[in-house]
Design a protein around this motif. Structure first.
Motif, PDB file in Angstrom:
ATOM      1  N   THR A  24       0.858  -1.180   0.000  1.00 38.99           N
ATOM      2  CA  THR A  24       0.000   0.000   0.000  1.00 38.99           C
ATOM      3  C   THR A  24       0.895   1.232   0.000  1.00 38.99           C
ATOM      4  OG1 THR A  24      -0.118   0.343   2.396  1.00 38.99           O
ATOM      5  CG2 THR A  24      -1.618  -1.314   1.458  1.00 38.99           C
ATOM      6  N   TYR A  26       1.366   3.097   2.309  1.00 38.89           N
ATOM      7  CA  TYR A  26       1.889   3.293   3.657  1.00 38.89           C
ATOM      8  C   TYR A  26       2.589   2.086   4.248  1.00 38.89           C
ATOM      9  CZ  TYR A  26      -1.389   7.093   3.058  1.00 38.89           C
ATOM     10  OH  TYR A  26      -2.061   8.165   2.559  1.00 38.89           O
ATOM     11  N   ASP A  27       2.347   0.904   3.683  1.00 43.05           N
ATOM     12  CA  ASP A  27       2.849  -0.293   4.341  1.00 43.05           C
ATOM     13  C   ASP A  27       2.855  -1.478   3.381  1.00 43.05           C
ATOM     14  OD1 ASP A  27       3.830  -1.762   6.450  1.00 43.05           O
ATOM     15  OD2 ASP A  27       2.040  -1.588   7.687  1.00 43.05           O
TER      16      ASP A  27
END
Length: 121
Positions: A24, A26-27
């Motif tokens: 994603t 973010y991660d």
């Protein structure tokens, strides 16, 4: 049940291929539904054997994946927990009857949709 869940978690992690991840903005997270024991074969009711491949209902400790473009309508009151549910298509819960789904992990992929309840107007 807690002991069974911890054993299942250990087994998932001990056999996990870390190359299977979801990235994603973010991660990065493990894709626990990458190796399903049962997948949707077509759109249909969760309780219809013809919806699934292999042709049986998902049951205790299964890793279930709903494939993209498939719409599965959840119509059960289940007490058997799934290990993982990965939703690449649509999982739509019926709103005209009581339902229950128990899963250790639920992943909704970017292509997936999870519909539970009705909108408040």
């Amino acid at each position: 049940m807690g002991h069974l869940a911890s054993i299942l978690t250990v087994l998932l992690f001990s056999t996990w291929s870390w190359a299977q991840t979801i990235v994603t903005p973010y991660d990065s997270i493990p894709d626990f539904a990458a190796f399903p024991t049962i997948v949707s074969a077509q759109s249909g009711a969760w309780s219809a054997v013809s919806t699934w491949d292999p042709p049986r209902l998902p049951h205790l400790n299964d890793v279930v994946r709903i494939e993209p473009a498939h719409v599965v309508t959840y119509d059960r009151l289940s007490t058997s927990p799934l290990a993982v549910l990965g939703i690449g298509g649509t999982l739509r819960f019926r709103t005209d009857l009581s339902t229950r789904l128990i899963a250790g992990t639920i992943l909704v992929y970017a292509s997936g949709m999870l519909e539970i309840g009705t909108p408040i107007l």
